[in-house]
Design an enzyme around this catalytic site. Structure first.
Site, mmCIF file in Angstrom:
data_model
loop_
_atom_site.group_PDB
_atom_site.id
_atom_site.type_symbol
_atom_site.label_atom_id
_atom_site.label_comp_id
_atom_site.label_asym_id
_atom_site.label_seq_id
_atom_site.Cartn_x
_atom_site.Cartn_y
_atom_site.Cartn_z
ATOM 1 N N ASP A 347 -3.333 53.330 21.048
ATOM 2 C CA ASP A 347 -2.609 54.040 22.096
ATOM 3 C C ASP A 347 -2.468 53.095 23.292
ATOM 4 O O ASP A 347 -3.352 52.277 23.534
ATOM 5 C CB ASP A 347 -3.422 55.271 22.492
ATOM 6 C CG ASP A 347 -2.563 56.346 23.132
ATOM 7 O OD1 ASP A 347 -1.369 56.382 22.834
ATOM 8 O OD2 ASP A 347 -3.097 57.132 23.928
ATOM 9 N N ASP A 693 -6.112 60.234 22.416
ATOM 10 C CA ASP A 693 -6.912 61.034 23.346
ATOM 11 C C ASP A 693 -6.416 62.467 23.495
ATOM 12 O O ASP A 693 -7.144 63.326 23.960
ATOM 13 C CB ASP A 693 -6.959 60.371 24.725
ATOM 14 C CG ASP A 693 -5.569 60.138 25.303
ATOM 15 O OD1 ASP A 693 -4.581 60.498 24.627
ATOM 16 O OD2 ASP A 693 -5.461 59.604 26.418
ATOM 17 N N ASP A 697 -2.773 63.764 19.179
ATOM 18 C CA ASP A 697 -3.256 62.667 18.342
ATOM 19 C C ASP A 697 -4.171 63.137 17.207
ATOM 20 O O ASP A 697 -4.484 62.359 16.304
ATOM 21 C CB ASP A 697 -4.045 61.656 19.199
ATOM 22 C CG ASP A 697 -3.187 61.022 20.276
ATOM 23 O OD1 ASP A 697 -2.029 60.707 19.966
ATOM 24 O OD2 ASP A 697 -3.662 60.847 21.405
#
Length: 1001
Positions: A347, A693, A697
């Protein structure tokens, strides 16, 4: 309703037959409830507890152990054994298996918590219009067609289409769904573009997101499982847990070992068929049972009962070390999976970046005497901490920034035209924000500029406590100026203003989009001397050029700042006041990359691990960040390496495969794209680590070989992940990969140690059976060796130090066997010596020992006919405990020396000394003390059928044990040299242990 974003508000209202002024009637509510269902995420049916328990025993080695334990118990009863001896061996085996099953059940129960925590993101209540009246109802009672009003702080109760704006703007924090670092502005217009993602649906309010600014009304278009949050739940349910590479290899190794054990047991039984009728057994059936008991003892000896426990312990030790690196492991097997990771899908926001918006550039007009002269300043610092230095365009540090007029007024404007809060959290030891990230960045800038009029200003500020320092300069300006009126930000103006008074003066401070501020400005403040001059076309063009450079090439988020003096007595602000402004300067901010990320990424490349940056942000912003990180300098440009989710989906299948092999950046993604990426990479036999997070996800985290959640992330993401990064730092992942590789190397070493020891026990029993001599070891002695004397050193091997070059090797292949053919040959050689040395100790006592009977070897072979013939010695000599004690002690000591061999797979003990792992030395000393304890303490010596040894017997034990080190040193020499490789291939064409060529799905 799938396409509500593409329809106008009127169309959506007509589709549900609802009047926006009246809402649904009671009859319509009941009808829609039957048609669309309740607004809840249903609970998933859990597997019954008994199924979870039985699942833990679904392993071939475990099944063999259970059968061996039961057979051992039944045979003991048949032979008339009672009490502790009959129950000891089966009880200990079953206790070990029960402990392992308990660990497995706890792990699986934890995995289901992610689905439960997903429901926590549903709103509890909603303000609903029904029958012409607003009322507050439980969110679970909402149905499609309901008109709902939302305002600041509301959690959106369902997926809804905007129909009416009740304020200047509506902004929603939907980071849990899309991962966007900033709140999103919502609008009423429909979205006409094709292949839209969540980020493009600007007229839809998603369930579970939070309104941070404004007030609006919307019509419910999706409830329960038909929401964006519901689709995440469905995706998580469809995801089956992947078997870790180590578990696969251990399963394959177990299957192979089981076949070998079965073959040897049958062989031992068949070899002794001729002895079934020996008179000593009292009949054919009793003879068959006797040798069947030997075969069972052989199975118990061959299976490393302690292996599951030692693997678990070694992984647990790894998790403890990782915790010190800020990596909290939730699933033990995932520790090892890190070691063979080939792709890390990272990410961007918060992992590669700090997720703390920071001002990095300032642009002001220095003077206009000889044409516009623009000055640029660089600002250091990448967090919300009020620590940073301002440099001029030559790179020279400004000691007193507040002495420059433009920087001083930028600090004033940043502090006053601001609704956010910056504070220090002593519990977490860091600075935290309340409000919009861009506004907090301006507060931090005001702290970095400092205050005017004090020569000792920088050092004086540093003497404050962190709590006082957090907003000291901001509070100074807020105390100097009194706020009278605020004109909030609106979409059409793209700016906000605040009216302040100080010392009989009233000033308007404004901030906003550069194009809005510049177009409303007629004057400009110069940094040299602080004079105000007219804003000419040339200056305007130069400022717009710098703005385009900041926003375009450097992809900074830009804000312009301005002020205006107004007559005393004014109490309110109007839009007309926002003209004839004096332009102060331009600030450029970004979510800065973490300083340690570059080296961490380069370490990944050296280790053969590819990094793919995955983000919901737009393509140009993400590419700019990757350039700033500096780890993608080997790419001339991102052409062919950077794709948006839509671009990737539109590629033909073959081109998608090629794109995956080159991909370095994946942008504008939503949850389904992350999962799709993981699955596509796994089809190419990649071992994928995915970071995330947000709630969005969770499906990808669960699907990945190892899911890595951020410590600051949502509870759903943490529950779905295998590992949580306490510091949200990409560099921590790389450190964890190195630890995972070290753990795998240590795992191989203790498997090697345990298997070679067990092979020694098998050889011992097999050779004794073939030679026709008495049993060298009792089953209870074998169990003691397997559990205690094997277990302690094997666990200590898990403390072997990490190799210095652990991150220079390429990731091992998923289908690489834990034990290769050459390694297995080494096991056999060492194991054969261990077994032969044990038998030799047994025979030595009978034939050569001064304390023994000194029998001819032929008498020892015919021990079972002793009672049938005349002998010069009593037959009770074969029941003496000395020979089995000598052989058991040889087995224990030789395995202690063998433990030292396993400090390294190929390095000599002359290179890696025993003192490199003090835990191993301590475990060897403890094991020997325990062994001496059972020899010399009476109740224990009776339980384990042993007796104290003389010095002569101990000397013989050492003579027989030490050569195992010399033999392994020779084998290590072959492994280190090219001859060893040729030797390796001479013994195998492929690995002796089974391997899977295709990755299990």
């Amino acid at each position: 309703m799938e396409d509500a974003y593409a329809r106008s508000a009127t169309e959506v209202l007509d589709l549900f037959g609802v009047d926006p002024a009246q809402g649904l009637s009671e009859d319509q509510v009941a009808q829609h409830a039957r048609l669309y269902g309740k607004n809840v995420l249903p609970e998933e049916r859990r597997a019954p507890f008994w199924k979870l328990v039985f699942k833990q025993f679904d392993d071939l080695l475990v099944k063999i152990l259970i059968v061996a334990a039961l057979v051992s118990f039944i045979l003991a009863l048949i032979n008339g054994e009672t009490g502790l001896t009959a129950f000891l061996e089966p009880s200990v085996i079953l206790m070990i298996l029960a402990a392992n099953a308990a660990v497995g059940v706890i792990t699986e129960t934890n995995a289901e918590k992610a689905l439960e925590e997903l429901r926590a993101y549903q709103a509890d209540i909603a303000t609903v219009l029904r029958n012409g009246c607003f009322s507050i109802l439980p969110a679970t009672e909402l149905v499609p067609g309901d008109i709902v009003e939302v305002s600041v702080g509301c959690k959106v109760p369902a997926d809804m289409r905007m129909i009416e704006m009740l304020s200047n703007q509506l902004r929603v924090d939907q980071a849990i769904l899309t991962g966007e670092s900033c709140s999103v502005e919502k609008e009423l217009e429909s979205t006409r573009s094709a292949n839209v993602v969540y980020q493009d649906k600007t007229n839809i309010l998603f369930s579970g997101t939070v309104v941070v600014a404004g007030r609006a009304r919307a019509v419910v278009v999706g409830v329960g499982t038909n929401t964006a949050m519901g689709s995440i739940r469905d995706s998580m349910l469809q995801t089956e847990d992947e078997v870790t590479p180590l578990k696969k290899k251990l399963d394959e190794f177990g299957t192979f070992l089981a076949k070998v054990i079965a073959g040897i047991c049958i062989l031992v039984w068949l070899v002794n068929i001729g002895h079934f009728r020996d008179p000593a057994h009292g009949g054919f059936l009793r003879g068959a049972i006797h040798y069947f008991k030997i075969a069972v003892a052989l199975a118990v000896a061959a299976i490393p009962e302690g292996l599951p426990a030692v693997v678990t312990t070694c992984l647990a030790l790894g998790t403890k070390r990782m915790a010190r690196l800020n990596a909290v492991v939730r699933s033990l097997p995932s520790v090892e999976t890190l070691g063979c990771t080939t792709v890390i899908c990272s990410d961007k926001t918060g992992t590669l970046t700090t997720n703390m918006m920071s001002v990095s550039k300032i642009c002001v007009v220095r003077s206009v005497e000889h044409g516009p002269v623009i000055s640029e300043f660089d600002v250091s610092g990448t967090t919300y901490a009020p620590e940073g230095i301002i440099f001029d365009s030559t790179g020279t540090q400004l000691d007193f920034p507040a002495q420059l007029p433009c920087l001083l007024h930028i600090a004033m404007c940043s502090a006053l035209c601001n609704e956010s809060i910056l504070q220090y959290n002593p519990d977490k030891g860091n600075y935290e924000k309340i409000g919009e990230s861009t506004e907090v960045a301006l507060r931090v800038l005001a702290e970095k500029v400092g205050l005017p009029g004090f020569d000792s200003m920088p050092s004086a500020l540093n003497m404050l406590s962190r709590r006082e320092r957090a907003s000291y300069c901001n509070h100074y300006w807020e105390n100097q100026f009194k706020k009278i009126s605020v004109l909030d930000f609106s979409r059409d103006r793209k700016m906000m203003s605040v009216l302040c008074s100080r010392k009989q003066k009233q000033i308007i401070f404004s901030k906003g989009a550069p194009e809005s501020i510049i177009s409303r400005s007629t004057n400009i403040l110069c940094n040299d001397g602080g004079q105000t001059v007219p804003l000419t076309a040339d200056i305007r063009a130069e400022l717009e050029s710098r703005f385009n450079s900041f926003a375009g090439k450097e992809t900074l988020r830009c804000l312009a700042l301005a002020l205006k003096s107004v007559p005393m007595g004014q109490q309110t602000l109007s839009f007309d006041d926002e003209k004839d402004l004096t332009f102060i300067g331009l600030v450029g901010m970004l979510d800065p990359p973490r300083e340690e990320v570059r080296n961490a990424m380069l370490s990944c490349m050296t280790a053969g691990i590819r990094v793919i940056v995955v983000t919901g942000d737009n393509k140009s912003t993400a590419e700019s960040l990757c350039h700033k990180i500096g780890a993608f300098d080997h790419l001339v440009d991102f052409s062919g390496h950077s794709f948006t989710a839509t671009e990737f989906e539109e590629l033909p299948a073959l081109q998608q495969t090629l794109a995956l092999q080159r991909m370095a950046l994946f942008t504008r993604v939503e949850p389904s794209h992350k999962r799709m990426l993981v699955e596509a990479l796994q089809r190419q036999n990649e071992v994928v680590a995915m970071t995330g997070d947000g709630v969005n996800d969770a499906p990808a985290l669960k699907k990945a070989d190892i899911g890595i959640a951020m410590g600051s992330g949502t509870a759903v993401a943490k529950s779905a992940a295998d590992m949580v990064l306490a510091d949200d730092n990409f560099a921590t992942i790389v450190a964890a990969v190195a630890e995972g590789r070290a753990i795998y190397n240590n795992t191989k070493q203790f498997i090697r140690y345990m298997i070679s020891s067990n092979i020694g026990e098998v050889v011992c029993i097999f050779v004794a059976a073939v030679l026709g001599i008495p049993d060298t070891l009792a089953p209870v002695q074998l169990l003691w060796v397997n559990l205690v004397t094997d277990g302690l050193p094997a666990t200590a091997i898990g403390f072997n130090k990490q190799d210095s070059d652990v991150m220079k090797a390429k990731p091992r292949k998923v289908n690489e066997a834990v034990v290769t053919g050459w390694l297995f040959f080494r096991y056999l050689v060492i194991g054969a010596y261990v077994g032969l040395a044990t038998v030799a100790g047994f025979i030595w006592w009978f034939v050569y020992a001064d304390s023994g009977p000194k029998l001819p070897y032929s008498e020892l072979m015919n021990f079972d006919t002793c009672a049938m013939r005349e002998t010069t010695y009593p037959c009770s000599i074969f029941d003496d405990r000395h020979p089995s004690t000598v052989s058991m002690t040889v087995l224990v000591v030789v395995e202690m020396f063998n433990a030292l061999n396993n400090l390294s797979e190929n390095q000599s003990l002359l290179v890696i000394s025993p003192w490199s792992n003090l835990w191993l030395v301590a475990s060897i000393i403890l094991t020997m003390l325990l062994h001496v304890l059972i020899l010399y303490v009476h109740p224990l010596s009776v339980l384990f059928s042993v007796t104290p040894l003389s010095w002569a017997e101990w000397r013989l034990v050492l003579y027989l044990s030490f050569p195992v080190i010399l033999i392994d040193e020779v084998l290590k020499f072959f492994s280190r040299n090219s001859n060893g490789v040729r030797f390796n291939f001479r013994f195998r064409r492929n690995d002796l242990l089974p391997k899977r060529e295709v990755r299990d799905k």
